[in-house]
Every structure is written in C-alpha cells, then in structure tokens.
Design a protein around this motif. Structure first.
Motif: not given
Lengths: 202, 202
Positions: A35-48, B16-29
């Motif tokens: 859900l977070h990814l689909l809320k942040t399509r441009e800023s996070l989901m596409m770059p990821l 890694i930087q982009l994954l760390a921005r997912l909810p519930g994840l930090g740099p380590r995870s």
C-alpha cells in the motif's frame, strides 16, 4: 475471498505474496509495504523498480573474493591501497560490509558464501573454500578467519584452518570477549568465560 | 567509505537506500533484504521486479469507492451480490481489506484516503468526503463510519457525520468494547469504560 480485498486484483495480490517472502516481512507488513508503494508511485515505487532492474543487470559476484559489486574484480580487489598480505575470510557479504564499516581492516577479503552445515546438507564443495586455497600464493602471509561465533561458523573455521595448513600462511581468528558497550549482566557464560581466559594485564 | 562495502557499487547502494525507505525497514534490514534478493535472483528478485512493474501498470484507485484494483470500478463496486443500501466509510484501503477479511460486511465501501489532521495540514478537501456526499443518492440508507478509534479518526468521523446530516441516511459507528480474545488486564481505561457503558443484558 474472491470479489474483495487484496485478493481481488491479481497484480496487487501477487505483489503482496512476493513481498511477504522477503526476510523480516510477513503477510501483514507485506500488505503495508504494498500500500505504501502504491501511495508513493513516483517518489519510491518507480525508483525502486528501476533500482531492482539495475541491480539485476549490473551487480555480480566478484570472481576473486565473492563480494558483490558492479565491477569484477570488485572495487576492494582492485584498490591498490589495500594490503595484499592479509586475507580476511567471512561467511557472507553482510559480514564483509560490517568489517568494512568498522574501518579496522585494510587487507583483502574472501567470501565463503555460507558455512558448513550437515543439517542443511552444505559441504565444503558448496563453499568457496577451494578458491581460497588457490589464492594462497606469493604475497599472502596471513589469513584471518572472521566467521560467526556459532557452532557452524566455528566448525567451518576449523575445517578451513585444516585446509590452509602447510600452505605457508599464518591462520588467525577474531578474539572472543565482552562486546564494547556490553553489560556483563546480559552476557552468556561462554562469552564471559572466554573474556576471563583472555584477560589482559593493564 | 568509497572503495568498499555496499557503498562501492552504485546500483547496490541505491537499491539499499530505497529499500530502507519502506515502512518497517531500516538501513540494517534493507541491507539484509538486498542481499537476500541478490541471492534469489531467479526465484524472488525477478518475479518481484515484474510484480512491481505489473502493479505500477495495472493497479489503480476505484473512482467510485477509492479501493485499489486492476479494474475501475473495482470488483467490490461491480459485485451485484452486495448490498447497495449500506456504505462503510474507512480511512484507508488496509482498513477495507481488514473488514473484508472479517467477512462481516456485505455492503459497499468508501475510502476517505486518510483522516483530518491539523498537524499534517490535511483538511476536508484532501479527503474523498465530497465524493462520499455525492454518493448519498437513492439506494443508500445507512453509512457506517468505520474510522480508527484515534483522536484524528474520531474527529474525522464527527466531521463526516455533520456533512451527511439531512441527507436522509442513518449514520452509525463501530461499537467500542473489549476485543474478542482480549484480556481485561491489558486494556486501557477508555476501552474498559466504553465496554462497561455499552454493557448488554444476557
């Protein structure tokens, strides 16, 4: 649950199922991440998505040391400023990264890719041990076995040390002891015993 | 840390930087997830990259209710077997999914897309409240406000109830009380008080 919830849209359902297979995520956190990814399509989901494609395309294992990098040999193996006489042996790339972050080591690395495990059917031929033995040529004078202080890690260290015997290199291991900042009260008996045995005079 | 660790390979570092921005994840995870992905390229990383691309392409918000689906109107809005006379209002899609999983509701939904928050500068025009008011036509007889039992959620419920006044629909809210399976000892005073006040004769 056809007709409602995440299961209704095949694409969303599949995304959640795959996210739930990532380490540390379960069905609940996978739904949250999706859900977070689909809320942040441009800023996070596409770059990821782009970063995953780029990593799939560009990141490879270094044929020499087993580190992950976009170049092979990796930046650590290429760096002319590092000490060729010492090789630090680790189980995985995460361990290599941890030692690099500490800044305490400036030699070369060798990633085994795991540890021996009778339970999981992982034998010496499944690890990069033969490749390590092959590296024991001219400049290498010391091998530091920086394997995990677990039963499997120490079994592996023992086996690797055996294989390196009579190769003209010194084999050393990380010291056991009290972690810096660690409270004695929370330490296990084995660590305390090791720290006592290896005590140093001031 | 140029020359070593995850920072050396641009593609890996960025992942890694982009994954760390997912909810519930930090740099380590995030490092752990990235390594796991690169270890499971065929079985997980590629399918996940594909699933993200598919979700980016196919998943959209339902123009009517705000649910996420690959079709618009969504499967829930299309389902002819559901009750058109009741609309359940939720803050987010995750809440809709939770209610669907319970199987206790067979009406229609309306996703507000958040809650009013002076602190975050979220006003009524930022939520799908006007769209909800527009849906208050012929068949709708009841609106269930299933908003979170937080201060912001209840403020939002209060505001939405005001906007729906004199529209010829009954407005109801979820009951407060002891969660099923919940231990009294672990409940907050507010919940206990609400459960006592709303007590029912056997």
């Amino acid at each position: 649950m056809r007709g409602g919830g995440p299961e209704s849209g095949g694409a969303l359902d599949r995304l959640i199922q795959l996210l739930a297979r990532l380490p540390g995520l379960g069905p609940r956190s996978a739904r949250r991440v999706a859900l977070h990814l689909l809320k942040t399509r441009e800023s996070l989901m596409m770059p990821l998505a782009d970063a995953m494609a780029a990593a799939l395309r560009d990141v490879r294992s270094c044929a020499r040391c087993g580190n992950l990098d976009t170049v092979d040999p990796c930046a650590l193996c290429r760096d002319p400023g590092r000490d060729d006489t010492v090789v630090c042996v680790v189980e995985g790339v995460a361990d290599l990264w941890a030692i690099e972050r500490s800044g305490a080591f400036r030699g070369r690395y060798h990633v085994l890719g795991g540890h021996l495990s009778a339970l999981d059917g992982i034998g010496p031929e499944d690890l990069r041990i033969a490749a390590l033995v092959e590296r024991m040529a001219a400049p290498v004078r010391e091998v530091i076995l920086a394997l995990n202080a677990t039963v499997d890690g120490q079994t592996t260290a023992h086996y690797v040390a055996d294989r390196l015997a009579n190769r003209g290199v010194a084999v050393s291991r990380l010291a056991h002891g009290v972690p810096v900042g660690g409270e004695l009260d929370h330490l296990d008996d084995g660590t305390l015993m090791a720290a006592l045995r290896a005590r140093r005079q001031d």
